[in-house]
Design a protein around this motif. Structure first.
Motif, PDB file in Angstrom:
ATOM      1  N   SER A 122       0.823  -1.208   0.000  1.00 27.48           N
ATOM      2  CA  SER A 122       0.000   0.000   0.000  1.00 27.48           C
ATOM      3  C   SER A 122       0.858   1.259   0.000  1.00 27.48           C
ATOM      4  O   SER A 122       0.548   2.243  -0.691  1.00 27.48           O
ATOM      5  CB  SER A 122      -0.928  -0.007   1.222  1.00 27.48           C
ATOM      6  N   ILE A 123       1.938   1.236   0.752  1.00 30.13           N
ATOM      7  CA  ILE A 123       2.862   2.378   0.761  1.00 30.13           C
ATOM      8  C   ILE A 123       3.479   2.561  -0.618  1.00 30.13           C
ATOM      9  O   ILE A 123       3.579   3.685  -1.135  1.00 30.13           O
ATOM     10  CB  ILE A 123       3.956   2.167   1.827  1.00 30.13           C
ATOM     11  N   LEU A 124       3.862   1.453  -1.243  1.00 30.53           N
ATOM     12  CA  LEU A 124       4.422   1.527  -2.587  1.00 30.53           C
ATOM     13  C   LEU A 124       3.378   2.020  -3.587  1.00 30.53           C
ATOM     14  O   LEU A 124       3.708   2.723  -4.540  1.00 30.53           O
ATOM     15  CB  LEU A 124       4.958   0.159  -3.008  1.00 30.53           C
ATOM     16  N   ASP A 125       2.102   1.644  -3.359  1.00 26.78           N
ATOM     17  CA  ASP A 125       1.027   2.139  -4.214  1.00 26.78           C
ATOM     18  C   ASP A 125       0.994   3.665  -4.213  1.00 26.78           C
ATOM     19  O   ASP A 125       0.896   4.309  -5.259  1.00 26.78           O
ATOM     20  CB  ASP A 125      -0.334   1.618  -3.719  1.00 26.78           C
ATOM     21  N   ASP A 126       1.025   4.251  -3.012  1.00 24.11           N
ATOM     22  CA  ASP A 126       0.997   5.706  -2.897  1.00 24.11           C
ATOM     23  C   ASP A 126       2.200   6.332  -3.588  1.00 24.11           C
ATOM     24  O   ASP A 126       2.085   7.353  -4.270  1.00 24.11           O
ATOM     25  CB  ASP A 126       0.957   6.129  -1.425  1.00 24.11           C
ATOM     26  N   LEU A 127       3.368   5.735  -3.404  1.00 19.77           N
ATOM     27  CA  LEU A 127       4.576   6.258  -4.046  1.00 19.77           C
ATOM     28  C   LEU A 127       4.470   6.142  -5.560  1.00 19.77           C
ATOM     29  O   LEU A 127       4.919   7.028  -6.296  1.00 19.77           O
ATOM     30  CB  LEU A 127       5.810   5.495  -3.540  1.00 19.77           C
ATOM     31  N   ALA A 128       3.867   5.056  -6.024  1.00 21.23           N
ATOM     32  CA  ALA A 128       3.723   4.844  -7.459  1.00 21.23           C
ATOM     33  C   ALA A 128       2.904   5.968  -8.082  1.00 21.23           C
ATOM     34  O   ALA A 128       3.299   6.575  -9.078  1.00 21.23           O
ATOM     35  CB  ALA A 128       3.057   3.495  -7.732  1.00 21.23           C
ATOM     36  N   GLN A 129       1.745   6.274  -7.482  1.00 25.44           N
ATOM     37  CA  GLN A 129       0.896   7.301  -8.073  1.00 25.44           C
ATOM     38  C   GLN A 129       1.461   8.701  -7.854  1.00 25.44           C
ATOM     39  O   GLN A 129       1.294   9.584  -8.694  1.00 25.44           O
ATOM     40  CB  GLN A 129      -0.530   7.216  -7.526  1.00 25.44           C
ATOM     41  N   LYS A 130       2.167   8.893  -6.737  1.00 24.09           N
ATOM     42  CA  LYS A 130       2.774  10.201  -6.483  1.00 24.09           C
ATOM     43  C   LYS A 130       3.726  10.588  -7.611  1.00 24.09           C
ATOM     44  O   LYS A 130       3.826  11.760  -7.985  1.00 24.09           O
ATOM     45  CB  LYS A 130       3.516  10.187  -5.140  1.00 24.09           C
ATOM     46  N   ALA A 131       4.418   9.593  -8.187  1.00 16.77           N
ATOM     47  CA  ALA A 131       5.358   9.854  -9.268  1.00 16.77           C
ATOM     48  C   ALA A 131       4.652  10.321 -10.531  1.00 16.77           C
ATOM     49  O   ALA A 131       5.276  10.903 -11.417  1.00 16.77           O
ATOM     50  CB  ALA A 131       6.163   8.583  -9.567  1.00 16.77           C
ATOM     51  N   PHE A 132       3.330  10.097 -10.596  1.00 18.28           N
ATOM     52  CA  PHE A 132       2.593  10.429 -11.814  1.00 18.28           C
ATOM     53  C   PHE A 132       1.553  11.529 -11.614  1.00 18.28           C
ATOM     54  O   PHE A 132       0.733  11.757 -12.497  1.00 18.28           O
ATOM     55  CB  PHE A 132       1.895   9.171 -12.349  1.00 18.28           C
ATOM     56  N   LEU A 133       1.573  12.219 -10.478  1.00 19.52           N
ATOM     57  CA  LEU A 133       0.520  13.195 -10.201  1.00 19.52           C
ATOM     58  C   LEU A 133       0.462  14.316 -11.238  1.00 19.52           C
ATOM     59  O   LEU A 133      -0.617  14.721 -11.661  1.00 19.52           O
ATOM     60  CB  LEU A 133       0.685  13.782  -8.793  1.00 19.52           C
ATOM     61  N   GLN A 134       1.611  14.820 -11.652  1.00 21.01           N
ATOM     62  CA  GLN A 134       1.603  15.898 -12.649  1.00 21.01           C
ATOM     63  C   GLN A 134       1.055  15.406 -13.983  1.00 21.01           C
ATOM     64  O   GLN A 134       0.258  16.098 -14.630  1.00 21.01           O
ATOM     65  CB  GLN A 134       3.009  16.476 -12.820  1.00 21.01           C
ATOM     66  N   PHE A 163      -9.320   9.003  -4.147  1.00 16.42           N
ATOM     67  CA  PHE A 163     -10.044   7.825  -4.619  1.00 16.42           C
ATOM     68  C   PHE A 163      -9.157   6.586  -4.518  1.00 16.42           C
ATOM     69  O   PHE A 163      -8.051   6.554  -5.057  1.00 16.42           O
ATOM     70  CB  PHE A 163     -10.484   8.009  -6.067  1.00 16.42           C
ATOM     71  N   ILE A 164      -9.676   5.571  -3.877  1.00 13.14           N
ATOM     72  CA  ILE A 164      -8.922   4.328  -3.715  1.00 13.14           C
ATOM     73  C   ILE A 164      -8.579   3.716  -5.065  1.00 13.14           C
ATOM     74  O   ILE A 164      -7.488   3.179  -5.261  1.00 13.14           O
ATOM     75  CB  ILE A 164      -9.722   3.335  -2.854  1.00 13.14           C
ATOM     76  N   VAL A 165      -9.495   3.823  -6.031  1.00 13.95           N
ATOM     77  CA  VAL A 165      -9.283   3.176  -7.321  1.00 13.95           C
ATOM     78  C   VAL A 165      -8.068   3.730  -8.066  1.00 13.95           C
ATOM     79  O   VAL A 165      -7.486   3.039  -8.909  1.00 13.95           O
ATOM     80  CB  VAL A 165     -10.558   3.285  -8.193  1.00 13.95           C
ATOM     81  N   LEU A 166      -7.655   4.965  -7.744  1.00 11.09           N
ATOM     82  CA  LEU A 166      -6.507   5.567  -8.425  1.00 11.09           C
ATOM     83  C   LEU A 166      -5.181   5.265  -7.736  1.00 11.09           C
ATOM     84  O   LEU A 166      -4.119   5.464  -8.329  1.00 11.09           O
ATOM     85  CB  LEU A 166      -6.689   7.091  -8.519  1.00 11.09           C
ATOM     86  N   ARG A 167      -5.257   4.816  -6.502  1.00  9.43           N
ATOM     87  CA  ARG A 167      -4.026   4.537  -5.758  1.00  9.43           C
ATOM     88  C   ARG A 167      -3.306   3.339  -6.361  1.00  9.43           C
ATOM     89  O   ARG A 167      -3.920   2.359  -6.750  1.00  9.43           O
ATOM     90  CB  ARG A 167      -4.339   4.244  -4.295  1.00  9.43           C
ATOM     91  N   GLY A 168      -2.013   3.445  -6.441  1.00 12.04           N
ATOM     92  CA  GLY A 168      -1.221   2.311  -6.899  1.00 12.04           C
ATOM     93  C   GLY A 168      -1.062   2.213  -8.392  1.00 12.04           C
ATOM     94  O   GLY A 168      -0.349   1.339  -8.878  1.00 12.04           O
ATOM     95  N   ALA A 169      -1.707   3.099  -9.141  1.00  9.15           N
ATOM     96  CA  ALA A 169      -1.563   3.056 -10.598  1.00  9.15           C
ATOM     97  C   ALA A 169      -0.190   3.602 -10.988  1.00  9.15           C
ATOM     98  O   ALA A 169       0.098   4.768 -10.750  1.00  9.15           O
ATOM     99  CB  ALA A 169      -2.671   3.875 -11.261  1.00  9.15           C
ATOM    100  N   ALA A 170       0.627   2.764 -11.580  1.00  8.71           N
ATOM    101  CA  ALA A 170       1.973   3.190 -11.987  1.00  8.71           C
ATOM    102  C   ALA A 170       1.920   3.772 -13.389  1.00  8.71           C
ATOM    103  O   ALA A 170       2.644   3.367 -14.300  1.00  8.71           O
ATOM    104  CB  ALA A 170       2.938   2.013 -11.921  1.00  8.71           C
ATOM    105  N   MET A 171       1.024   4.739 -13.548  1.00  8.28           N
ATOM    106  CA  MET A 171       0.793   5.420 -14.820  1.00  8.28           C
ATOM    107  C   MET A 171      -0.138   6.597 -14.527  1.00  8.28           C
ATOM    108  O   MET A 171      -0.760   6.632 -13.468  1.00  8.28           O
ATOM    109  CB  MET A 171       0.121   4.467 -15.834  1.00  8.28           C
TER     110      MET A 171
END
Length: 227
Positions: A122-134, A163-171
């Protein structure tokens, strides 16, 4: 990755004349996939029938597919039937712009992972999406800009929400609230295949605009998981 919201026992919101969000979202998703395919993209579904998929698993399915974009499709609802229009969200890692919408769309999450491995994931999920926020914001702006051109659809803008559904998306990942199923006029539009095709056209134009602005520089990054 095209993600029609809800499904199975999770019906989502319901219109005043009985239209269920899960059914409308699937029909819109099928239209979006067809338009994307016609434009030269490969579209893959998280669900292509009336099946419940836990929110935690949808972005992970997109990761497993190596998807370049994640687009989750939903219908909005409000206590007042006069509420109308479309809005596009990207992930907020903190408080969102609309708690009522967040509560409605996160309701089908199921039980959150609790094992040690799942907490790390779950922590990695947040980091994954954080890299793609812009990139997610740029995608949201591109899609909203095209939805704004739909006749009779009010602009509600681009927003952020957890939104939970967006968390962890590495894109880049967005959640599209196409229209208000709680508004009788918009509910009728959602039943119309021609309107759904216009929505699909708008979303596809937004995707094309996003890639054009990125000038081919958008690439899915590999985010390592535990183990």
């Amino acid at each position: 990755m095209v993600d029609p919201g809800h499904g199975g026992d999770d019906g989502g919101a319901k219109g005043p004349r009985g239209l269920k969000e899960k059914a409308a979202a699937l029909e819109i998703g099928q239209a979006v996939a067809a338009k994307l395919e016609a434009a030269g993209f490969e579209a893959v579904f998280t669900r292509d029938d009336d099946t419940f998929i836990p929110l935690w698993d949808r972005a992970r399915a997109a990761n497993a597919q190596g998807a370049d974009l994640f687009i989750s499709l939903h219908l909005n609802a409000a206590r007042t039937r006069a509420a109308r229009g479309s809005e596009v969200y990207f992930l907020s890692l903190g408080k969102g712009d609309d708690d009522e919408v967040v509560a409605a769309e996160n309701a089908g999450a199921g039980t959150a992972p609790t094992s040690a491995d799942s907490v790390v994931a779950s922590i990695l999920d947040d980091l994954a999406q954080k890299a793609f926020l812009q990139d997610s914001e740029r995608l949201a702006v591109a899609i909203q800009g095209q939805l704004n051109r739909l006749a009779g659809i009010k602009e509600r803008g681009v927003k952020q929400a957890p939104f939970i559904v967006l968390r962890g998306a590495a894109m880049p990942a967005v959640l599209v609230e196409v229209a208000f199923i709680s508004n009788p006029k918009e509910e009728e539009k959602l039943k119309d295949a021609a309107f759904r095709a216009k929505v699909a056209d708008a979303i596809t134009r937004g995707v094309r605009r996003y890639f054009a602005q990125a000038n081919g520089s958008v690439r899915r990054r590999t985010v390592a998981g535990p183990g």
